[in-house]
Design a protein around this motif. Structure first.
Motif, short mmCIF file in Angstrom:
data_model
loop_
_atom_site.label_atom_id
_atom_site.label_comp_id
_atom_site.label_asym_id
_atom_site.label_seq_id
_atom_site.Cartn_x
_atom_site.Cartn_y
_atom_site.Cartn_z
N MET A 1 0.62 0.49 3.42
CA MET A 1 0.56 0.54 2.12
C MET A 1 -0.76 0.25 1.41
SD MET A 1 4.56 -0.03 1.42
CE MET A 1 4.41 0.37 0.01
N GLY A 2 -1.35 -0.88 1.83
CA GLY A 2 -2.28 -1.43 0.83
C GLY A 2 -3.45 -0.39 1.02
N SER A 3 -3.79 0.39 1.80
CA SER A 3 -4.77 1.55 2.08
C SER A 3 -4.54 2.54 1.09
CB SER A 3 -5.37 1.49 3.38
OG SER A 3 -4.34 2.09 4.10
N GLN A 4 -3.18 2.89 0.58
CA GLN A 4 -2.91 3.95 0.15
C GLN A 4 -3.24 4.20 -1.40
OE1 GLN A 4 1.56 4.52 0.80
NE2 GLN A 4 1.08 5.30 2.90
N GLU A 5 -3.35 5.49 -1.72
CA GLU A 5 -3.63 5.59 -3.24
C GLU A 5 -2.47 5.20 -4.06
OE1 GLU A 5 -4.63 9.73 -3.75
OE2 GLU A 5 -6.34 9.88 -2.56
N GLU A 6 -2.67 4.82 -5.39
CA GLU A 6 -1.46 4.11 -6.14
C GLU A 6 -0.62 5.36 -6.18
OE1 GLU A 6 -1.06 2.00 -10.46
OE2 GLU A 6 -2.97 2.60 -9.50
N GLY A 7 -0.79 6.37 -6.34
CA GLY A 7 0.12 7.53 -6.67
C GLY A 7 1.09 7.81 -5.39
N LEU A 8 0.71 7.30 -4.25
CA LEU A 8 1.78 7.39 -2.86
C LEU A 8 2.33 6.24 -2.76
CD1 LEU A 8 -0.80 9.41 -0.72
CD2 LEU A 8 1.10 10.21 -2.21
N LEU A 9 1.89 5.07 -3.52
CA LEU A 9 2.57 3.94 -2.97
C LEU A 9 3.95 3.88 -3.39
CD1 LEU A 9 1.28 1.36 -2.01
CD2 LEU A 9 1.17 0.34 -4.26
N ASP A 10 4.49 4.23 -4.56
CA ASP A 10 6.02 4.30 -5.04
C ASP A 10 6.72 4.87 -4.09
OD1 ASP A 10 5.41 2.47 -6.84
OD2 ASP A 10 5.45 3.74 -8.55
N ARG B 1 6.11 -7.97 -1.32
CA ARG B 1 5.08 -8.63 -1.62
C ARG B 1 3.70 -7.55 -1.73
NH1 ARG B 1 3.46 -12.70 -4.16
NH2 ARG B 1 4.79 -14.21 -3.02
N VAL B 2 3.99 -6.42 -0.94
CA VAL B 2 2.91 -5.49 -0.57
C VAL B 2 3.08 -4.62 -1.91
CG1 VAL B 2 1.67 -3.63 0.56
CG2 VAL B 2 2.29 -5.90 1.63
N TRP B 3 4.13 -4.12 -2.15
CA TRP B 3 4.38 -3.16 -3.19
C TRP B 3 4.17 -3.64 -4.44
CZ3 TRP B 3 9.84 -0.22 -3.17
CH2 TRP B 3 9.70 0.73 -4.03
#
Length: 396
Positions: free
Chosen positions: A232-241, A281-283
């Motif tokens: 998740m740390g390498s994903q675009e912010e739009g996909l994170l949620d 923590r990551v999210w």
């Protein structure tokens, strides 16, 4: 520390069988210079001594399986007679461990020589060797690095990926292959946490969700989920949620399919609670003293403490133990954490457990200071260890 082939794990019950109890080697055992059994098989004395320690003691400390089902014995040991490189790799691990037990620097030097021999031989034969043997060598080297050293400079999982991809899926459709891939899946997940990087192998991405889960099958799924959280740390912010919501939903689903009885079930639920902590923590960069994080940490530790320290399952407890312990602010729980870590080390004498103990103490100090100054805690434990140690946390 590595897992066993999950599908071979016996169901846990309230009644604990004697075969699950491990005992620390006695001084008399360690004093035996040349095991007669090994000598009768024509193995040179030096190798025989180290291989005997592997067979009688060390293999039991790196598996999740009781002695009778230990796949390091059933899958790895039979290969040793046919592969000098594998023999050297196993002897390196055994010499490291015996060097600690006996406080003998000459054994630690021997461990280094065996490791050099194993790596050199592997490089020369990796193109022609049976892929099962090559992957076994790589994973023994990986386990040795994680338990006994931290700065070998070799990324063994990259080598594992090459071997797996070259061989093709049919190669791994056997008991040895399934065990080795399970071992890879576990290490891939935990290393991804320690480095805050996506998994190298990604072997767990296609693990299916079963209607009825045994605890050990559930652990395989959780290893895959841990790797997904690391990604998740390498994903675009739009996909994170979207990713975070999906993972949280999967964790909730898993909870209703696995019982809460037996050592394997307690281990599963400890991993699940730690996965919640890691996810948030990551999210959201949320940790203690948030009430939800404190609850997950308490529940995780409660499950871990239910498992006897002698259980083989303790070999895969460092990651959930670290994740929950670092978020714990209760002084009584911290005392129980210290006692547990000391007991784990006294039984196994693995340097990684000493490093884990020191890392947790340092994180507590950093987080306590942060809360005193700011009133909140934004300390990412893994990132803090990367900064102060210049290495990943010891989570194997």
């Amino acid at each position: 520390m590595g897992p066993h082939q999950a599908d071979q794990a016996p169901k846990q019950s309230r009644k604990r069988k004697a075969s699950t109890t491990l005992t620390r080697p006695t001084p008399q055992h360690l004093a035996v210079p040349v095991p007669p059994r090994a000598m009768s098989n024509g193995i040179p004395p030096h190798y025989a001594y180290l291989l005997d320690h592997w067979s009688t003691t060390l293999a039991s400390f790196i598996t999740m399986a009781p002695t009778a089902q230990n796949p390091f014995h059933t899958c790895i040991t039979p290969m040793i007679a046919h592969s000098p490189s594998l023999r050297s790799a196993v002897c390196s691990m055994a010499a490291h461990h015996l060097g600690i037990l006996r406080a003998d620097p000459s054994l630690l030097n021997s461990a280094t020589r065996h490791q050099i021999d194993a790596v050199s031989s592997l490089r020369n034969t990796i193109g022609t060797e049976n892929p099962l043997v090559s992957l076994a060598i790589i994973m023994i080297l990986q386990i040795t690095d994680r338990l006994f050293t931290t700065n070998s400079g070799v990324n063994h999982l990259k080598g594992a990926r090459v071997v797996i991809e070259r061989a093709g899926p049919r190669t791994w459709n056997c008991d040895v292959g399934v065990f080795l891939l399970s071992l890879c899946c576990y290490h891939d997940a935990v290393v991804s946490v320690a480095g805050r990087t996506p998994p190298i192998l990604g072997l767990g991405d296609n693990v299916s969700y079963l209607e009825r889960l045994e605890p050990m099958q559930g652990l395989k799924i959780l290893w895959a989920i841990i790797g997904q959280i690391s990604s998740m740390g390498s994903q675009e912010e739009g996909l994170l949620d979207n990713q975070g919501t999906a993972i949280e939903h999967n964790l909730r689903d898993l909870d209703i399919y696995v019982s809460h009885e037996g050592d394997a079930a307690h281990t599963f639920h400890a991993y699940k609670e730690a996965a919640y902590i890691y996810l948030h923590r990551v999210w959201h960069n949320v940790g203690s003293p948030h009430p939800a994080t404190l609850k997950h940490a308490r529940d995780c530790l409660r499950h871990l403490f239910q498992v006897p320290v002698s259980s083989p399952l303790v070999s895969v407890h460092p990651w959930p133990f670290w994740t929950a312990a670092c978020e714990t602010i209760d002084s009584k729980l911290r005392g129980l954490v210290r006692d547990r870590l000391k007991a784990m080390y006294e039984l196994r004498h693995l340097p990684s457990l000493k490093r884990l103990e020191q890392d947790i103490e340092d994180i507590w100090k950093i987080k306590d200071e942060e809360r005193t100054v700011t009133g909140i805690d934004r300390v990412d434990c893994v990132q803090a260890i990367l900064a102060i140690r210049n290495r990943g946390a010891d989570l194997v």
